[in-house]
Write an enzyme that holds these catalytic residues in place. Sequence first.
Site, mmCIF file in Angstrom:
data_model
loop_
_atom_site.group_PDB
_atom_site.id
_atom_site.type_symbol
_atom_site.label_atom_id
_atom_site.label_comp_id
_atom_site.label_asym_id
_atom_site.label_seq_id
_atom_site.Cartn_x
_atom_site.Cartn_y
_atom_site.Cartn_z
ATOM 1 C CD1 TRP A 179 -1.330 2.804 8.197
ATOM 2 C CD2 TRP A 179 1.024 2.234 8.500
ATOM 3 N NE1 TRP A 179 -0.546 2.567 6.997
ATOM 4 C CE2 TRP A 179 1.027 2.199 7.334
ATOM 5 C CE3 TRP A 179 2.133 1.936 9.203
ATOM 6 C CZ2 TRP A 179 1.684 2.209 6.554
ATOM 7 C CZ3 TRP A 179 3.208 1.788 8.399
ATOM 8 C CH2 TRP A 179 3.063 2.222 7.070
ATOM 9 C CE1 TYR A 216 -8.765 -1.154 4.964
ATOM 10 C CE2 TYR A 216 -6.918 -1.439 6.753
ATOM 11 C CZ TYR A 216 -7.386 -0.800 5.473
ATOM 12 O OH TYR A 216 -6.756 -0.038 4.922
ATOM 13 C CG ASN A 247 4.113 -4.965 6.731
ATOM 14 O OD1 ASN A 247 4.020 -4.533 8.032
ATOM 15 N ND2 ASN A 247 3.450 -4.579 5.766
ATOM 16 C CD GLU A 248 -0.386 -5.888 6.880
ATOM 17 O OE1 GLU A 248 -0.827 -5.916 5.807
ATOM 18 O OE2 GLU A 248 -0.932 -5.465 7.689
ATOM 19 C CE LYS A 278 -6.201 2.401 7.448
ATOM 20 N NZ LYS A 278 -6.130 2.599 5.993
ATOM 21 C CG ASP A 328 -2.174 1.115 1.328
ATOM 22 O OD1 ASP A 328 -2.212 1.575 0.394
ATOM 23 O OD2 ASP A 328 -2.111 1.551 2.420
ATOM 24 C CG ASN A 336 0.829 -4.419 10.855
ATOM 25 O OD1 ASN A 336 1.485 -3.896 11.943
ATOM 26 N ND2 ASN A 336 1.101 -4.539 9.718
ATOM 27 C CE1 TYR A 359 -4.582 0.322 10.230
ATOM 28 C CE2 TYR A 359 -3.816 -1.754 9.625
ATOM 29 C CZ TYR A 359 -3.552 -0.682 9.773
ATOM 30 O OH TYR A 359 -2.391 -0.124 9.497
ATOM 31 C CD GLU A 414 0.855 -1.335 9.250
ATOM 32 O OE1 GLU A 414 -0.166 -1.397 9.091
ATOM 33 O OE2 GLU A 414 2.078 -1.882 8.563
HETATM 34 C C1 BDP Z 1 -1.293 -2.461 6.417
HETATM 35 C C2 BDP Z 1 0.121 -2.322 5.800
HETATM 36 C C3 BDP Z 1 0.453 -0.813 5.438
HETATM 37 C C4 BDP Z 1 -1.211 -0.124 4.926
HETATM 38 C C5 BDP Z 1 -2.067 -0.343 5.891
HETATM 39 C C6 BDP Z 1 -3.529 0.345 5.574
HETATM 40 O O1 BDP Z 1 1.036 -2.845 6.353
HETATM 41 O O2 BDP Z 1 1.349 -0.793 4.526
HETATM 42 O O3 BDP Z 1 -0.879 1.001 4.600
HETATM 43 O O4 BDP Z 1 -2.392 -1.646 6.274
HETATM 44 O O5 BDP Z 1 -4.129 -0.450 5.184
HETATM 45 O O6 BDP Z 1 -2.168 -3.672 6.048
HETATM 46 O O7 BDP Z 1 -3.547 1.493 5.684
#
Ligand code: BDP
Length: 577
Positions: free
Chosen positions: A534, A457, A399-400, A553, A166, A451, A453, A489
């Site tokens: 993040w 999400y 990462n991820e 973000k 992203d 990470n 959300y 994150e």
């Molecule tokens: C995570 C990623 C990051 C994205 C963030 C997002 O590590 O790079 O920018 O989510 O969705 O999945 O804002």
Amino acid sequence: MLYPQENLYRNLTKLDGMWRFFADREGNGEAKGLPGGLPKEARDIAVPASWNEQYSDLFHFHGKGWYERIFFAPLDWDSRPVWLRFGAVSGVCKVWVNETLVLEHTGNALPFEARIDNVLHFGQENRLIVLADSTLDPWSLPPASLEGRQEGRVGFASSYPNVTYDFFPYGGIQRSVWLYTAPANRIEDITVKTDVQGTAGIIRFTLKTTAICKGKVIASVGDQVCEVSLDGVEARGDLRIPDAKLWDIGQPNLYAVNFVLETDESKDCYRLDCGIRTVKVDGNRFLLNGKPVFFKGFGKHEDYSILGKGYNDAIVVKDFGLMRWIGANSFRTSHYPYDEQILSMADRHGVLVIGETPFVGLNERMYRPDILEKAKGVIAEMIARDKNHPSIVMWSLANEPNCESTEAEQFFKGMAETARSLDDTRPITYVAHLEPENNVGYPYYDVVCINKYYGWYVGAGLIDETLDEFKACMDRFYQKFGKPMIVTEFGADAIAGMHCDPPQMFSEEYQNEMVAKQFEAMCEKDYCIGAHVWAFADFKTCQSISRIIVNRKGVFTREREPKMVAHTLHRLWNEKN
Ligand code: BDP
């Protein structure tokens, strides 16, 4: 790899500034003789900077970018070895000096150099041509592509360009270009490891020379001197600093150690800023100088309008000022190694850094032995460049990733072994977004980084309702792996200036409330040793229905203006140690 430096035996000059640029849309520039000079349609371009935002027709140019620069090689450099060094160039890079191919390198974020005096014209002009092939490649690290458009799907899968990450795949010569002289048999590399014995600090060094030689190495700082003899290509010694002032968060005590190499044929020296400190994971704690640390800070990006990923001192100064104001003590170089000057700045400001590889968005099809070999090479380049920075306290190797199969396990085990064999002083981690059972790599790593959300999400619009789910998720990771955890994150997009009562997604109020509540949830878990929001600032990413020009973000806007949440974090983080 040592950063270029000017001293009694080394001279340097930067080749930054205005270059010429040609977008090779047909992709046949090499056959057309571009290594001999760019065509007359070439235009001005700034270095270092990405090309994409310098001209609007280059915004979506992800191909072969050709650069040209005529430079003068001083006559008094004649008969001295001269190196050409690039801080970072996107993609697959080839470099010609006076039509001779002198360098080839793949990757976006690490330096490379070559000795070029055999092709230089001293006291005259020389032609430097650089090909930065930023073609998006589904097998590169990280993987990316312009193909595979998928209709009707939300998220990155339907973004343009279709990368597995992203952020915008900027192209170009994005860090400084240097020309420098040093003795032929020079100090090729220095590795320092530090230790504390009572009140004394120990700086353990290994110095490597280019060629086998006999002589001595003297390391000194103030009155403290360590002299060792050299017979071969390597000398080791311990420099003892009585009553050492340790490097710590907000206490950037650095010792400028002067290393001198004296052999029968040549002399060289190099000054290295060393911070004496220890890091260790102990049970649920991350110890810096024996004291537990709570990581407060951000995932960041190298990103700014017009410059793209181009390095700029003023932005770095501004960012460190904002991090200090808000009470952050750390950041992660998400999702690639940052410019060395940013790490030196962190050394000088007492800021902790989690240094990350460029392996973002790894998926199961990548877990092949040949790609593992490539990945090990990149890890080695990163550690070789960054190992001496006291600010770097942990390596993040990905990462991820999707990390579920036996192949994934072997891949992550292999990466972990490589990192540990190259650096036995720092813990390692990788950053997960899936559930514990989908993370077969963690048994080989020291810290779990997640990470998450919730309220974005997962459970969009539901801040309070998802708090328990978030806490349960943290617990699941702890129960499965029993390792300390950093939430690397969490966050919400907020369009600066968008307000809403009651808080709704995309408003400053929503981001503010969500970040504050989730931060407090993390503080309840004693295995949770850090919270990285993040992101530090809004940043450019690919076009998709979930992104409004930039990823919003950021706690700060792309121009580094604070959103409401910045003031909340300033309060929370200045209260919490
Ligand atoms: C995570 C990623 C990051 C994205 C963030 C997002 O590590 O790079 O920018 O989510 O969705 O999945 O804002």
